[in-house]
Design an enzyme around this catalytic site. Structure first.
Site, PDB file in Angstrom:
ATOM      1  N   CYS A 336       0.899  -1.106  -0.010  1.00  0.00           N
ATOM      2  CA  CYS A 336       0.081  -0.078  -0.010  1.00  0.00           C
ATOM      3  C   CYS A 336       0.886   1.253   0.109  1.00  0.00           C
ATOM      4  O   CYS A 336       1.621   1.661  -1.076  1.00  0.00           O
ATOM      5  CB  CYS A 336      -0.909  -0.309   1.130  1.00  0.00           C
ATOM      6  SG  CYS A 336      -2.577   1.124   0.995  1.00  0.00           S
ATOM      7  N   HIS A 440      -3.814  -5.320   1.228  1.00  0.00           N
ATOM      8  CA  HIS A 440      -3.271  -5.869   2.651  1.00  0.00           C
ATOM      9  C   HIS A 440      -3.821  -7.077   2.954  1.00  0.00           C
ATOM     10  O   HIS A 440      -4.714  -8.002   2.122  1.00  0.00           O
ATOM     11  CB  HIS A 440      -4.032  -4.798   3.526  1.00  0.00           C
ATOM     12  CG  HIS A 440      -3.626  -3.715   3.396  1.00  0.00           C
ATOM     13  ND1 HIS A 440      -2.353  -2.900   4.011  1.00  0.00           N
ATOM     14  CD2 HIS A 440      -4.162  -2.600   3.051  1.00  0.00           C
ATOM     15  CE1 HIS A 440      -2.306  -1.985   4.005  1.00  0.00           C
ATOM     16  NE2 HIS A 440      -3.339  -1.370   3.205  1.00  0.00           N
TER      17      HIS A 440
END
Length: 494
Positions: A336, A440
């Site tokens: 991310c 994630h």
């Protein structure tokens, strides 16, 4: 309406989140339909529900411990600190806007109706709700705007357990002092004390518990919870990581060394717990060049403030340490915000992370340019990898990352929120030496995690992350269940 019990603390990080997790597990094992609730969470450690709503990871973990799916009704207000006295407000799973420290009290009153509505919906679906407070209920400068502690307990009709951390020292003063600062009618809401993280024989407390009761308005201590070493149950914020960093065990022979950069605004750090639990892996959090060492892999984690944390990385010289490790053969992974940092260029024309037109060069390890935008992607997602394997995780990010033509993609998002899609994601070097993704939870996929570790030279025994998490929930619940006066607790929630 469900029965209710609330965990309050003498201060932040007293152990409220973990004890709420333990209580959810204990009651679920006893056949009770139990759910967690925290009116307002302040943390960058967030996750995504099956419906695509964003909420605090602590309540997602508590729901998992209770054996149920997470829902944003369990955490209707999430504040994600962005620095400079500003936080993003996530309301019922979606971005509501931003608040500054100066206008927070006025905003709280507006949110109170949302908080109580969420609780009432949740309460109608379960037999018991385990609520969690925030900070301390005795913050006399903040009580007038309370929406998460004793005011919430009154709405829920919940008796409260006040948690103190004896490992920090001064637990008797903290418990008695909290009671002293409460109003007489507020004291009546406290049904008992829990002394948390005790090392040694409880007999060493001697007459302390009875003396505490005498000085703390007759409130009994209902449990002395032992310190549970090496526990891997996700907590609310990044404070426990500081303990992990300073107490990193020496590297053993044959052990694989993995370093996670401990960014100041690190987010979703618990997604690496599955790596920590693997035998033969030393996972450690690094924030100084002198503790960097020679890891086999360096992970750049998610962050709530990518540009700010990138500047911090450079101020500390960690950018040079990462690049040097890469040159020595260490694999570099970006998740991310870490994926954005590993790229070539980042720009923020709308000021999503501070001043408009903020921009910076990334580490240059991936041919990626990121532009931040107002749109936030929050989804549970499935991804297909180039080798055909599929993994599951979740997305929480703003920003559009453009990958130079001809660059290999890390994978392809094939499912978002139950819908079939085809969205290329991430980037990877041809030799696998560096890669990044917005997904994630990748390392919680057992097949991917074991394959990745083996590629780094790991030869440990295979373990399933779900089994490991359940093992940790039970280990925590066993310790708490043995230490607590359950007859007294049942009487409080009857």
């Amino acid at each position: 309406m469900a029965r209710a019990l609330m965990m309050l603390g003498t201060h932040s990080n007293a152990g409220k989140s973990l004890l709420a997790t333990a209580f959810c597990r204990i009651f679920a094992r006893r056949g009770v339909r139990v759910a967690p609730f925290k009116a307002q969470n302040m943390s960058n450690n967030a996750g995504v529900t099956p419906e695509g709503g964003e909420m605090g990871r602590a309540q997602i973990v508590q729901a998992e411990a209770a054996g149920i799916y997470a829902h944003t009704d369990m955490n209707p207000v999430l504040l994600k600190p962005e620095g400079n006295r500003r936080s993003q407000v996530v309301l019922n799973g979606k971005i509501e806007g931003r608040i500054e420290a100066g206008n927070w009290l006025k905003t709280k009153e507006r949110l109170w109706g949302e908080v109580t509505a969420a609780y009432d919906r949740l309460s109608s679906r379960f037999d018991l709700v385990v609520l969690e407070g925030a900070g301390s209920p005795a913050e006399i400068n903040l009580k007038s705007g309370d929406i998460v502690n004793l005011r919430m307990a009154r709405h829920a009709g919940a008796s409260c357990l006040l948690v103190g951390d004896i490992d920090r020292g001064g637990v008797f003063a903290a418990l008695a002092g909290t009671m002293l600062l409460l109003e007489p009618e507020e004291r009546l809401q406290i049904g008992g004390f829990l002394i948390n993280r005790f090392r040694g024989d409880p007999a060493l407390l001697g007459d302390g518990l009875e003396m505490l009761r005498e000085r703390a308005f007759g409130v009994p201590t209902l449990g002395v919870i032992p310190y549970v070493p090496d526990l891997r149950v996700a907590d609310e914020d990044a404070v426990p990581l500081e303990r992990d960093r300073t107490a990193a065990a020496p590297l053993k022979e044959g052990q694989l060394d993995v370093a996670v950069i401990h960014l100041p605004r690190i987010a979703n750090f618990d997604e690496f717990d599955a790596l920590y639990l693997e035998p033969g892996v030393r996972l450690r959090y690094v924030e100084r060049t002198e503790e960097f060492g020679s890891p086999a892999a360096v992970i750049l984690p998610g962050t709530k403030a990518t540009l700010t944390d990138l500047a911090w990385l450079r101020q500390r010289g960690l950018d040079r340490a990462i690049l040097a490790a890469y040159e020595r053969g260490a694999q570099v992974v970006g998740i991310c915000g870490g994926y954005q940092i590993a790229g070539e260029w980042l720009e923020d024309p709308l000021g999503m992370e501070g001043e408009p037109c903020g921009q910076a060069a990334g580490l240059g390890l991936l041919p990626v340019t990121t532009t931040f935008s107002a749109q936030k992607e929050t989804h549970q997602a499935g991804m297909r990898l180039p080798d055909g394997a599929t993994v599951r995780g979740y997305e929480i990010h703003t920003g559009d990352s453009r990958v130079r033509e001809g660059t290999a993609r890390f994978g392809e998002i094939i499912e978002r929120g139950g819908l079939t899609v085809q969205i290329p994601d991430g980037a990877a070097a041809a030799d696998g030496s560096v890669w990044g993704t917005y997904l994630h939870g990748l390392f919680e996929n057992d097949g991917f995690r074991h394959s990745w570790l083996r590629g780094l030279g790991w030869s440990g025994a295979v373990a399933a992350s779900t089994a490991l998490r359940n093992q940790e929930y039970d280990r925590l619940a066993d310790a708490v269940e043995e230490a607590v006066d359950w007859n007294a607790v049942e009487a409080l929630i009857a």
